[in-house]
Design a protein around this motif. Structure first.
Motif, short mmCIF file in Angstrom:
data_model
loop_
_atom_site.label_atom_id
_atom_site.label_comp_id
_atom_site.label_asym_id
_atom_site.label_seq_id
_atom_site.Cartn_x
_atom_site.Cartn_y
_atom_site.Cartn_z
N THR A 72 0.84 -1.20 0.00
CA THR A 72 0.00 0.00 0.00
C THR A 72 0.87 1.24 0.00
O THR A 72 1.81 1.36 0.79
CB THR A 72 -0.92 0.02 1.25
N LEU A 73 0.54 2.19 -0.88
CA LEU A 73 1.22 3.47 -0.93
C LEU A 73 0.30 4.54 -0.37
O LEU A 73 -0.84 4.69 -0.82
CB LEU A 73 1.60 3.85 -2.37
N ILE A 100 -0.65 -0.79 -4.44
CA ILE A 100 0.21 -0.61 -5.61
C ILE A 100 -0.08 -1.71 -6.63
O ILE A 100 -0.45 -2.83 -6.27
CB ILE A 100 1.70 -0.57 -5.23
N SER A 101 0.08 -1.36 -7.91
CA SER A 101 -0.15 -2.36 -8.96
C SER A 101 1.16 -2.98 -9.44
O SER A 101 1.15 -4.09 -9.99
CB SER A 101 -0.90 -1.73 -10.14
N ASP A 102 2.29 -2.29 -9.26
CA ASP A 102 3.57 -2.84 -9.69
C ASP A 102 4.69 -2.22 -8.85
O ASP A 102 4.63 -1.04 -8.49
CB ASP A 102 3.81 -2.55 -11.17
N TYR A 103 5.70 -3.03 -8.55
CA TYR A 103 6.85 -2.58 -7.76
C TYR A 103 8.10 -3.18 -8.37
O TYR A 103 8.15 -4.38 -8.64
CB TYR A 103 6.70 -3.06 -6.31
N SER A 104 9.10 -2.35 -8.61
CA SER A 104 10.39 -2.86 -9.07
C SER A 104 11.50 -2.05 -8.43
O SER A 104 11.28 -0.90 -8.02
CB SER A 104 10.50 -2.82 -10.60
N GLU A 105 12.65 -2.66 -8.35
CA GLU A 105 13.78 -1.98 -7.70
C GLU A 105 15.08 -2.37 -8.39
O GLU A 105 15.26 -3.52 -8.77
CB GLU A 105 13.83 -2.38 -6.23
N THR A 106 15.96 -1.38 -8.52
CA THR A 106 17.28 -1.63 -9.08
C THR A 106 18.32 -0.89 -8.25
O THR A 106 18.01 0.11 -7.60
CB THR A 106 17.39 -1.13 -10.54
N ALA A 107 19.54 -1.39 -8.28
CA ALA A 107 20.67 -0.70 -7.66
C ALA A 107 21.47 -0.12 -8.82
O ALA A 107 22.32 -0.79 -9.40
CB ALA A 107 21.50 -1.66 -6.83
N SER A 108 21.16 1.11 -9.19
CA SER A 108 21.73 1.70 -10.40
C SER A 108 23.21 2.05 -10.25
O SER A 108 23.95 2.03 -11.22
CB SER A 108 20.95 2.94 -10.80
N ILE A 117 7.29 2.52 -8.40
CA ILE A 117 5.99 2.07 -7.89
C ILE A 117 4.91 2.60 -8.82
O ILE A 117 4.87 3.80 -9.11
CB ILE A 117 5.75 2.59 -6.46
N LYS A 118 4.02 1.71 -9.25
CA LYS A 118 2.88 2.12 -10.08
C LYS A 118 1.61 1.98 -9.27
O LYS A 118 1.40 0.97 -8.59
CB LYS A 118 2.80 1.27 -11.34
N VAL A 119 0.79 3.03 -9.35
CA VAL A 119 -0.46 3.07 -8.60
C VAL A 119 -1.56 3.62 -9.50
O VAL A 119 -1.33 4.59 -10.24
CB VAL A 119 -0.32 3.99 -7.36
N LYS A 120 -2.73 3.04 -9.41
CA LYS A 120 -3.88 3.56 -10.14
C LYS A 120 -4.96 3.94 -9.14
O LYS A 120 -5.33 3.14 -8.28
CB LYS A 120 -4.41 2.52 -11.12
N THR A 121 -5.43 5.19 -9.24
CA THR A 121 -6.52 5.66 -8.40
C THR A 121 -7.75 5.89 -9.28
O THR A 121 -7.69 5.71 -10.50
CB THR A 121 -6.15 6.97 -7.68
N GLU A 122 -8.82 6.33 -8.68
CA GLU A 122 -10.04 6.62 -9.45
C GLU A 122 -9.84 7.82 -10.37
O GLU A 122 -10.59 7.99 -11.33
CB GLU A 122 -11.22 6.85 -8.52
N GLU A 123 -8.85 8.66 -10.10
CA GLU A 123 -8.61 9.86 -10.89
C GLU A 123 -7.53 9.72 -11.94
O GLU A 123 -7.58 10.36 -12.98
CB GLU A 123 -8.20 11.02 -9.97
#
Length: 162
Positions: A72-73, A100-108, A117-123
């Protein structure tokens, strides 16, 4: 002569203040470990202190944050910019609590981890790109579908009592 005394006194206070913000190597390692642990658990809060809209002036802010608690975000961020297609009255903007709909992480690079982090709201649909450094500082870039992008700077909380 009076002005020289004032300048010398100000320089003395500035030198003393700079010395209080230095961290020992042990403190730096401890903070880096806390940052890594919180990112690994996906449980962290970033307190925002500066915002940089795509258009317009950058601005210092306080009392704003984003919190990731597992899946949750909780976003409590101010927004300034151009909105393209939003509800009448401006909507909620970047103030919401959603799964959240998607989570990814990298050590750049050494000492830096990038979380997306990808999130979709009603707006709207949001992509939060969060760069967290070993010293606890963080850069947050928010890409919105219906609003101009906006960026923030802040600090990851490293103490449990915060």
């Amino acid at each position: 002569m009076k002005y020289l005394n004032i300048i010398a006194l100000a320089a003395l206070f500035l030198a003393a203040a700079c010395g209080t913000f230095r961290q020992t190597p042990e403190e730096q390692k401890k903070i880096a470990q806390i940052v890594r642990d919180r990112l690994d658990r996906r449980e962290f809060t970033i307190d925002i202190d500066y915002m940089m809209p795509l258009r317009g002036r950058s601005k210092s802010v306080d009392s704003f944050s984003i919190t990731l608690d597992g899946e949750t975000l909780n976003s409590n961020l101010p927004y300034f910019g151009v909105a393209h297609n939003i509800p009448y009255g401006g909507g909620k903007g970047l103030t919401f609590k959603e799964k959240i709909s998607d989570y990814s992480e990298t050590a750049s690079e050494p000492g830096k981890r990038v979380v997306v982090i990808k999130v979709k709201t009603e707006e709207d649909t949001y992509i939060y790109t969060i760069s967290v450094f070993d010293n606890g500082t963080a850069d947050v870039h928010v890409n919105c579908r219906e609003r101009d992008d906006i960026s923030y700077r802040g600090t990851l909380r490293t103490r449990d009592d915060e």
